[in-house]
Every structure is written in C-alpha cells, then in structure tokens.
Design an enzyme around this catalytic site. Structure first.
Site, PDB file in Angstrom:
ATOM      1  N   LEU A  60      10.935  17.871  -3.065  1.00 41.45           N
ATOM      2  CA  LEU A  60      12.155  18.572  -2.715  1.00 41.45           C
ATOM      3  C   LEU A  60      11.847  19.825  -1.787  1.00 41.45           C
ATOM      4  O   LEU A  60      12.415  20.842  -2.074  1.00 41.45           O
ATOM      5  CB  LEU A  60      12.634  19.155  -3.786  1.00 41.45           C
ATOM      6  CG  LEU A  60      13.406  18.061  -5.132  1.00 41.45           C
ATOM      7  CD1 LEU A  60      13.635  18.558  -6.267  1.00 41.45           C
ATOM      8  CD2 LEU A  60      14.390  17.300  -4.216  1.00 41.45           C
ATOM      9  N   GLU A  64       0.928  -1.316   0.038  1.00 36.93           N
ATOM     10  CA  GLU A  64      -0.218   0.144   0.094  1.00 36.93           C
ATOM     11  C   GLU A  64       0.742   1.198   0.013  1.00 36.93           C
ATOM     12  O   GLU A  64       1.777   1.309   0.730  1.00 36.93           O
ATOM     13  CB  GLU A  64      -0.850   0.111   1.392  1.00 36.93           C
ATOM     14  CG  GLU A  64      -1.824   0.995   1.441  1.00 36.93           C
ATOM     15  CD  GLU A  64      -2.744   1.279   0.443  1.00 36.93           C
ATOM     16  OE1 GLU A  64      -3.476   0.180   0.081  1.00 36.93           O
ATOM     17  OE2 GLU A  64      -2.721   2.195  -0.389  1.00 36.93           O
ATOM     18  N   GLY A 105      13.430  21.608   4.935  1.00 37.09           N
ATOM     19  CA  GLY A 105      12.713  22.217   6.167  1.00 37.09           C
ATOM     20  C   GLY A 105      13.112  21.288   7.358  1.00 37.09           C
ATOM     21  O   GLY A 105      14.333  20.824   7.303  1.00 37.09           O
ATOM     22  N   CYS A 164       5.839   6.093   8.694  1.00 37.72           N
ATOM     23  CA  CYS A 164       6.381   5.224   7.788  1.00 37.72           C
ATOM     24  C   CYS A 164       7.748   5.622   7.403  1.00 37.72           C
ATOM     25  O   CYS A 164       8.815   4.524   7.572  1.00 37.72           O
ATOM     26  CB  CYS A 164       5.616   5.569   6.517  1.00 37.72           C
ATOM     27  SG  CYS A 164       3.993   4.624   6.845  1.00 37.72           S
ATOM     28  N   GLU A 197      -0.719   9.707   4.546  1.00 34.82           N
ATOM     29  CA  GLU A 197      -1.909  10.177   5.428  1.00 34.82           C
ATOM     30  C   GLU A 197      -2.247  11.515   5.018  1.00 34.82           C
ATOM     31  O   GLU A 197      -1.403  12.052   4.428  1.00 34.82           O
ATOM     32  CB  GLU A 197      -1.192  10.565   6.789  1.00 34.82           C
ATOM     33  CG  GLU A 197      -1.073   8.824   7.418  1.00 34.82           C
ATOM     34  CD  GLU A 197      -0.451   8.853   8.895  1.00 34.82           C
ATOM     35  OE1 GLU A 197      -0.460   9.931   9.460  1.00 34.82           O
ATOM     36  OE2 GLU A 197       0.278   8.082   9.201  1.00 34.82           O
ATOM     37  N   GLY A 227       9.101  12.828   8.916  1.00 32.22           N
ATOM     38  CA  GLY A 227       8.822  12.051  10.270  1.00 32.22           C
ATOM     39  C   GLY A 227       7.565  11.080   9.863  1.00 32.22           C
ATOM     40  O   GLY A 227       7.574  10.718   8.724  1.00 32.22           O
TER      41      GLY A 227
END
Ligand code: UDX
Length: 451
Positions: free
Chosen positions: A258, A151, A261, A268, A155, A265
C-alpha cells in the site's frame, strides 16, 4: 536428483543455483552463449543480492553447470522451464515463443527410455498452456509429465524467496497415475523445503496457472487502489501514507503493498495483468477482468502526474531547466529497467526539453547501453549539481538517507519530488525545500488545499 533448468535469466539462474544448494546435480541451459559463459565463471549477468556468493559456492561444489548444449539435459529427472514470457510488441498478449522453443528442445533431447521425467513449468503463462504442452509431449511419444509449479519470487529477494517460499503449488495432470508420479518426483526435489512445513497445494493445471496471474493481479490492484486514494488525498489535502497506515491496521486489508508513488513496473506485474486480460478475452470472459484495465490506467497516470508536478514547479517549462532524477530501476536492489516508472518519467521530462541528469546505484551501466542519449552520472552529487528540481523515483536506501541540508547547498532551486513517499516532508521543508509527495501535500500547499 538430476535436474535441468531451461532459461537462465533472473528466475532460471537463481532457481538452478538454489536447487544445487539443496544437494541436486543441476544443469542450466540457455541459448545465450555470453550469459552461459558469465554464469560458468561465477559472474551473475544481472544484479541480485546474495546470488554471486551462492553461484560461486555451487560452482565450486561441482553440482552446478551452465551450457548451451541441449544434449546435456537428456538424463535429468526434472526439467524446469524458466524462460521469459514478455509482452508481444503492440499487443497485450504474452509472447510464448520461448516457451514453445523450450518444449521443442525437451521433446527432442530428453531420454525417457528408463522411466518418466517431469517438466515443471515455472514461467508465467496464459491459462491452458500446461495442458497444451502435455498434449505435445504425449504426441511426441516421450514419457513426460507436465506439472505447473509457479514461481512467486521477487527481484531483489530472489534467493531467499526460492529457498523460503510462502507456498509451493503443483498443477498436476488430470490422469491420476501420472499426477502421482509427478507429485512424488517434485516432492523428492523439494523435500528439504517441505520438511520445514512450507504449505504445498495440489491443484490441476489451470488452477496452478491462474494462481500466479491472480496473485500478481491482486498485488497490482492493491498498488493502484492506494494510488487512486493518493489522487483523492491530493485533491483534498489528505495524506495517503497516513491513510494507508490507518487502513492497514485492519488485518483483512494489511499494510503491505500500500505504498503510493509512481507505481508498479518491472518484468512481471505490468505484462502479467495485460496478458491476463488478453487471455480472458480469448476465453470469452473479458468482462471479468475489465477492472484490470483501470488498474493499469491508474498506474500509468501516476507517471504522468510526476511529470506534471515537475513541470508545475518549473512554471510550466522544462526548457532551460536542469532536472535531476534519482533512480532508474523499477525498484531498489535491482538493476532491472523493464517498464520502470522512474525511467519513463525521466524520458518524458527529457523529451520535453529539460537538461536531464539521471543516476542509479546499480542500473547506471544498463541505462547507458539501453539509452545512450540520456545523461547518466555515477553519483547523487553529480546529478543534483545546479538542479532546479530533484525527483526521487526509486527508493534506494542511500536516497532515503539523503541529508536535505547538504543537498540544499548543491542545487540551484530547492524543489524535491518524493515519487515514492519515503522522505520526511518536515525535514525537507525545514531545510528550505519545496516538497511534493504523491498524495501527500506538505507545507503551504497542504494548508491551501480545500475539501
Ligand atoms: C512481482 C511479485 O511480487 C512476485 O511475487 C512475482 O513473482 C513477480 O512479480 P517483482 O516484479 O520483483 O515481483 O517486484 P515487486 O516487489 O512485487 O514490486 C513490483 C513493483 O511494484 C515495483 O515497481 C515496486 O516499486 C512497486 N510497488 C510495490 C509499489 O509501487 N507500491 C508498493 O506498495 C509495492
């Protein structure tokens, strides 16, 4: 078709509702009674745009139900495994205990006396797991065919990604006859999606397992690459957002993923690249993935960098200063706090003695129960009141749209750290702020930077 989904978190609950929306009769199985009760009453136990409506619709239509009773899955033709594979405490490897438990439940409860059933693996697992599960099923005497069907949903876009995937991958067993039965059953399940021309790739078990971790490793590498460039920009007075745009016009590189920052996180990317390294070590090919160590290290350094930036703006001392953090979730349109860069930056600053206030449009409640020591507030106005530095760490639209003039009147000292490079530096400078981006110096600092 009759379908079961084992594990009803972000992946499983959304998958179950989407399969029901394709016309299948779906039963979702989970060990968590509270989660099952919540799903059955139409209340999503997590924040996911569009999911509440879909859940309501499918429950009302009578094709979807959630249960803690494993006996209820006996007659399903396809059993999707959608349980979590988190990082093991203190190790890089994935915790497969939930996958093992799901397989055991299937072996004990599935009835294949009238014909074979498919186990479709959706969880992200170390390569080799599917073949191992097939062996366990064969030893049990059940006619279960294992197909790995990774899958790729994100999110925040879980529903759309499930019903409009870029591609569908079937990792089939080596036995040709069983592979054919498995393919046919999954083709029937996804018939409506396949009819729209979504590419479907047929592979063996290990390829399908590797496709998932390879995709996540590539995405993580892209982000760490641009964050490494951000460090070069910081050292030289360059601007990484312009750099990313300029290289992105080359369609071999592309513009997506790209954004420099505070880094990646979530549940996954971080744990998947670590589990991939651990598995490569077990297979004796760890050198092939040593670059992922650097990808991980660059990513984590971005968090430290944001903390240091804040410290520098406060003259090296957090004690006695008020710090406002905007955003706690690992990305916008999610309330997921797992391995969130925003949250880690906030915790580091708090532990160094700052009077820290944090807010997030969706994750505030989760944050209060997870970390009761943090001062969590409901609005930006409460968070920034009297602040000496404001850090924007999750790029929710409402934070991107903030008015620097209005905000200027609320803070004590107008320092802004744009941890996601989503603000227009000039607007903030014009309103009297000291602006710092990630790889994106602005104003006098940029003028001073020497190549
Ligand atoms: C990811 C994969 O995209 C998805 O295909 C897989 O199925 C699960 O893992 P997700 O964890 O939902 O999905 O988040 P994603 O949108 O990929 O973002 C991951 C992290 O990278 C976020 O923290 C995000 O803020 C960060 N990110 C993303 C960047 O820092 N820069 C970017 O350019 C893109």
């Amino acid at each position: 078709m009759r379908i079961s989904v084992i594990g009803c978190g972000y992946l499983g609950a959304v998958h179950a509702a989407c399969m029901a929306s394709l016309g299948h009769q779906v039963i979702g199985l989970d060990v968590d009674e509270a989660k099952v009760a919540s799903l059955n009453s139409g209340v999503p136990p997590f924040y996911e745009p569009g999911f509440a409506e879909l859940l309501d619709e499918q429950l009302a239509g009578g094709r979807l139900e959630f249960t803690t009773d494993p006996g209820r899955i006996a007659q399903a033709q396809i059993h999707f495994i959608a349980v979590g594979t988190p990082q093991l405490a203190g190790r890089y490897a994935a915790d497969l205990s939930y996958v093992r438990a799901a397989v055991q439940t299937l072996i004990e409860n599935v009835d294949t006396s009238k014909g074979p059933a498919v186990i479709a693996g959706k969880s992200t697992v170390p390569v080799g797991t599917a073949r191992h599960i097939q062996d366990l099923c064969d030893e049990s005497g059940n006619d279960l065919i294992v197909v790995w069907n990774p899958e790729f949903l994100r999110e925040g876009f879980a529903v759309t990604d499930t019903v409009h995937p870029d591609r569908i991958v079937y990792g089939l067993p080596d036995d040709q006859d069983r592979a054919e039965v498995g393919r046919k059953l999954l083709d029937e399940c996804y018939a409506e999606l396949l009819a729209t021309g979504i590419p479907r790739l047929l592979t063996n078990h290990p390829t399908a397992e590797l496709v998932k971790v390879a995709a996540n490793s590539f995405l993580a590498t892209k982000i760490s690459f641009i964050n490494a460039m951000a460090q070069l920009c910081d050292a030289t007075g360059g601007d990484v957002t312009q750099l990313a745009e300029a290289i992105g016009y080359d369609d071999r590189i592309g513009k997506k993923f790209l954004r420099a920052g505070v880094g990646f996180g979530g549940g996954c990317l971080p744990k998947d690249i670590r589990a991939f390294m651990a598995r490569a070590g077990e297979l004796g090919v760890d050198e092939a993935l040593t670059f992922l160590r650097e990808v991980d290290a660059i990513n984590l350094r971005q968090r430290d960098k944001a903390v240091e930036m804040a410290s520098n703006l406060l003259g090296g001392r957090f004690v006695g200063h008020k710090v406002a953090v905007l955003g706690a979730a690992f990305k916008p349109n999610s309330d997921d706090l797992r391995d969130s860069p925003a949250l880690e930056v906030a915790q580091q600053i708090w532990s160094r003695g700052a009077d820290l206030v944090i807010t997030d449009p969706a994750a505030a409640d989760a944050l209060r129960s997870k970390l009761p020591n943090l001062n969590v507030v409901g609005t930006v106005a409460e968070a920034v009141a009297g602040a000496d530095v404001v850090l924007l760490l999750t790029e929710w639209q409402e934070y991107r749209d903030l008015d620097p003039v209005e905000l200027r009147a609320m803070v004590r000292t107008p320092n802004i750290i744009d941890g996601r490079n989503v603000l227009d530096p000039q607007r903030w400078l014009d309103a009297g702020w000291t602006y710092r981006g990630m790889g994106r110096l602005a104003g006098p600092a940029a003028a001073r930077a020497q190549v």
